[in-house]
Design an enzyme around this catalytic site. Structure first.
Site, PDB file in Angstrom:
ATOM      1  N   LYS A 216       0.850  -1.185   0.000  1.00  0.00           N
ATOM      2  CA  LYS A 216       0.000   0.000   0.000  1.00  0.00           C
ATOM      3  C   LYS A 216       0.887   1.236   0.000  1.00  0.00           C
ATOM      4  CE  LYS A 216      -1.808   2.784   2.843  1.00  0.00           C
ATOM      5  NZ  LYS A 216      -1.840   4.021   2.001  1.00  0.00           N
TER       6      LYS A 216
ATOM      7  N   GLY B 244       6.921   5.208   8.602  1.00  0.00           N
ATOM      8  CA  GLY B 244       6.132   6.425   8.751  1.00  0.00           C
ATOM      9  C   GLY B 244       6.329   7.022  10.127  1.00  0.00           C
ATOM     10  N   SER B 245       5.324   7.713  10.602  1.00  0.00           N
ATOM     11  CA  SER B 245       5.431   8.415  11.877  1.00  0.00           C
ATOM     12  C   SER B 245       5.393   7.445  13.051  1.00  0.00           C
ATOM     13  CB  SER B 245       4.293   9.427  12.021  1.00  0.00           C
ATOM     14  OG  SER B 245       3.062   8.766  12.249  1.00  0.00           O
ATOM     15  N   THR B 246       5.974   7.879  14.151  1.00  0.00           N
ATOM     16  CA  THR B 246       5.968   7.060  15.362  1.00  0.00           C
ATOM     17  C   THR B 246       4.545   6.843  15.866  1.00  0.00           C
ATOM     18  OG1 THR B 246       8.183   7.774  15.959  1.00  0.00           O
ATOM     19  CG2 THR B 246       6.821   6.901  17.728  1.00  0.00           C
TER      20      THR B 246
ATOM     21  N   VAL C 117       1.665   6.687  14.196  1.00  0.00           N
ATOM     22  CA  VAL C 117       0.958   5.688  13.400  1.00  0.00           C
ATOM     23  C   VAL C 117       1.586   4.312  13.606  1.00  0.00           C
ATOM     24  CG1 VAL C 117       0.321   4.970  11.065  1.00  0.00           C
ATOM     25  CG2 VAL C 117       0.202   7.377  11.707  1.00  0.00           C
ATOM     26  N   GLY C 118       2.913   4.270  13.734  1.00  0.00           N
ATOM     27  CA  GLY C 118       3.578   2.994  13.997  1.00  0.00           C
ATOM     28  C   GLY C 118       3.099   2.341  15.276  1.00  0.00           C
TER      29      GLY C 118
ATOM     30  N   GLU D  25       9.839   1.252  10.854  1.00  0.00           N
ATOM     31  CA  GLU D  25      10.872   2.279  10.691  1.00  0.00           C
ATOM     32  C   GLU D  25      10.166   3.606  10.851  1.00  0.00           C
ATOM     33  OE1 GLU D  25      12.736   5.198   9.784  1.00  0.00           O
ATOM     34  OE2 GLU D  25      12.578   4.645   7.668  1.00  0.00           O
TER      35      GLU D  25
ATOM     36  N   CYS E 218      13.687  10.631   7.573  1.00  0.00           N
ATOM     37  CA  CYS E 218      13.784  10.234   8.980  1.00  0.00           C
ATOM     38  C   CYS E 218      15.213  10.315   9.500  1.00  0.00           C
ATOM     39  CB  CYS E 218      13.267   8.803   9.165  1.00  0.00           C
ATOM     40  SG  CYS E 218      11.538   8.595   8.731  1.00  0.00           S
TER      41      CYS E 218
ATOM     42  N   GLU F  80      10.418  15.997  15.573  1.00  0.00           N
ATOM     43  CA  GLU F  80      10.743  15.797  14.161  1.00  0.00           C
ATOM     44  C   GLU F  80       9.926  16.767  13.319  1.00  0.00           C
ATOM     45  OE1 GLU F  80      11.500  12.020  11.290  1.00  0.00           O
ATOM     46  OE2 GLU F  80       9.553  12.062  12.292  1.00  0.00           O
TER      47      GLU F  80
END
Length: 464
Positions: free
Chosen positions: A163, A216-218, A220-221, A238, A272, A365
């Protein structure tokens, strides 16, 4: 202009050129039903793929790499249009996909188990594929990061459903077409554009998906990790970074200052690994800033299709507003570059002098062309400042003292460090983060094993 789906077409979304804000494509947005159908196709295709001899899988992946190599310019041009990357960067990214496929293909025939000495028999291990792997790729490096998960997963005998990010689906869709052209089986590598909360969530939650690879972002992770916990589903994450660029007084200051802009302006800071915290030993701080200013302001910003361009636009209007929020109009910017006027999501290169590690711009970030500079006193102070963050992805150390380089490399809590360099990523070396920068490692010689189960088999040799 928004890239949200219109009310008339809830299952489509528009792709914008971030340099011009023009609509360049309209693509279908996958529904949960589309995801379920794709996973079913992938499950069927994976059985046949895993049954192939490793040499045959390797041969097809090398053919895929060769087909990608023949379409480097086409893929690079797509990346320029959908992501705003300078053409030189985009060519490297397409080449990186080719190289990853080649490298992973070599691993297919070297996915060795082990023979472990035990009493009473023979003990061997096997690395067996997981099944269907979901790769959720970001918009900042759409091609290479998609390949980080896809290439080793395929080489290890899995099927992949990719995706891409809503804003950058075009190169992924083209890669899926090239995979079929190369002879990969139908259904083995599928691309489903769509919204994260819809298509992405359906992939993460589908019981037929054995592993999720997310970049992606922390925030969402963490949400993906929580969803995967319900099915004890494997994840590789990551996530974010706030990487330090540590410049000691004994470094080659001219070289360090000349290299610093590329470390946080490459890809317009949407990286990142961006070295967005520049830590400079107090004794050379003023000299470093004198040298840094012309290096930043001379960084060429403009048309991404121009080979002379070093920095293009940000990906979207929303990302530009996010970056602006860290640099108020009255912010005491030490260095501020220029950016084109008019259409496009442009933002100038900016360097702020932070009052301390707790400043918002120094702690969070930003994901844009903004860096903060802080002075430090000695080695212990440099390590303290470098580690004063929730992240631990990358970083650089500039010094002529090899002993210091080793000491500081071991002391900084980050997964990827460079000495007298800003290079973080090579397909032949492992990549991943400490702390809230992620979980697991990608790339390198062990990449394929992250997409396998280890099976242990004991065979008794005792007489029956």
């Amino acid at each position: 202009m928004s890239n949200e789906p219109s009310p008339q077409h809830p299952h489509e979304h528009q792709v914008l050129n971030p340099a011009t804000e023009e609509v360049i494509a309209t693509v279908p947005a996958a529904t949960p039903q589309d995801v379920a159908a794709a996973v079913a196709r992938a499950t069927e295709a994976q059985r046949g793929w895993a049954a192939l001899a490793p040499a045959d899988r390797a041969r097809l992946l090398r053919r895929f790499a060769a087909v990608v190599d023949g379409h480097i310019e086409e893929l690079a041009a797509l990346e320029v249009r959908e992501a705003g990357h300078p053409i030189g960067n985009a060519r490297w990214e397409a080449g990186n996909v080719r190289d990853l496929l080649d490298y992973a293909a070599g691993g297919a025939e070297r996915l060795n188990g082990a023979q472990i000495p035990v009493a009473g028999g023979l003990n061997v291990t096997f690395h067996e594929p997981l099944g269907v792997v979901a790769v959720i790729a970001p918009w900042n490096f759409p091609m290479p990061i998609a390949a980080w998960g896809t290439a080793p997963a395929l080489a290890a005998g899995n099927a992949v459903v990719l995706k891409p990010a809503e804003t950058t689906p075009l190169t992924a869709l083209r890669l899926a077409e090239l995979a079929l052209e190369a002879g990969l089986p139908e259904g083995l590598f599928q691309v489903l554009p769509g919204a994260g909360p819809v298509a992405g969530a359906a992939l993460v939650e589908h019981p037929g998906v054995a592993k999720v690879v997310f970049t992606g972002s922390t925030a969402v992770g963490k949400a993906i990790m929580a969803k995967c916990a319900a099915g004890v589903k494997r994840v590789t994450l990551e996530l974010g970074g706030k990487s330090p660029n540590i410049v000691f007084a004994d470094a080659d200051i001219e070289r360090a200052a000349a290299a610093a802009p590329g470390s946080f302006l490459d890809n317009t800071g949407q990286d990142c690994c961006a070295r967005s915290r520049i830590l400079v030993q107090r004794g050379v701080y003023d000299r470093f800033m004198e040298l840094l200013a012309p290096a930043v302001t001379s960084f060429a910003v403009g048309d991404p299709a121009d080979p002379a361009t070093a920095m293009g636009p940000l990906i979207s209007a929303a990302q530009r507003e996010r970056v602006r929020s860290y640099v108020p109009e009255d912010a005491p910017a030490a260095i501020r570059g220029e950016a084109p006027e008019g259409k496009g999501f442009w933002y100038p290169a900016t360097v702020l002098e932070a009052t301390g590690p707790g400043d918002r711009a120094a702690a969070e970030e930003i994901f844009g062309p903004v860096a903060v500079v802080l002075p430090f006193e000695d080695e212990a102070d440099a390590v303290r400042l470098a580690n004063a963050t929730d992240y631990g992805l990358s970083g650089s150390i500039w010094t002529r003292d090899v002993c210091r380089a080793v000491r500081v490399s071991r002391a900084v809590a980050a997964g990827n460090l460079s000495v007298n360099s800003h290079s973080s990523v090579r397909y032949a070396t492992p990549f991943g983060g400490y702390k809230q920068s992620g979980l697991g490692r990608e790339l390198g010689p062990d990449a394929l094993t992250a997409f396998t189960e280890t099976k242990n088999v004991f065979i008794s040799t005792e007489e029956q």
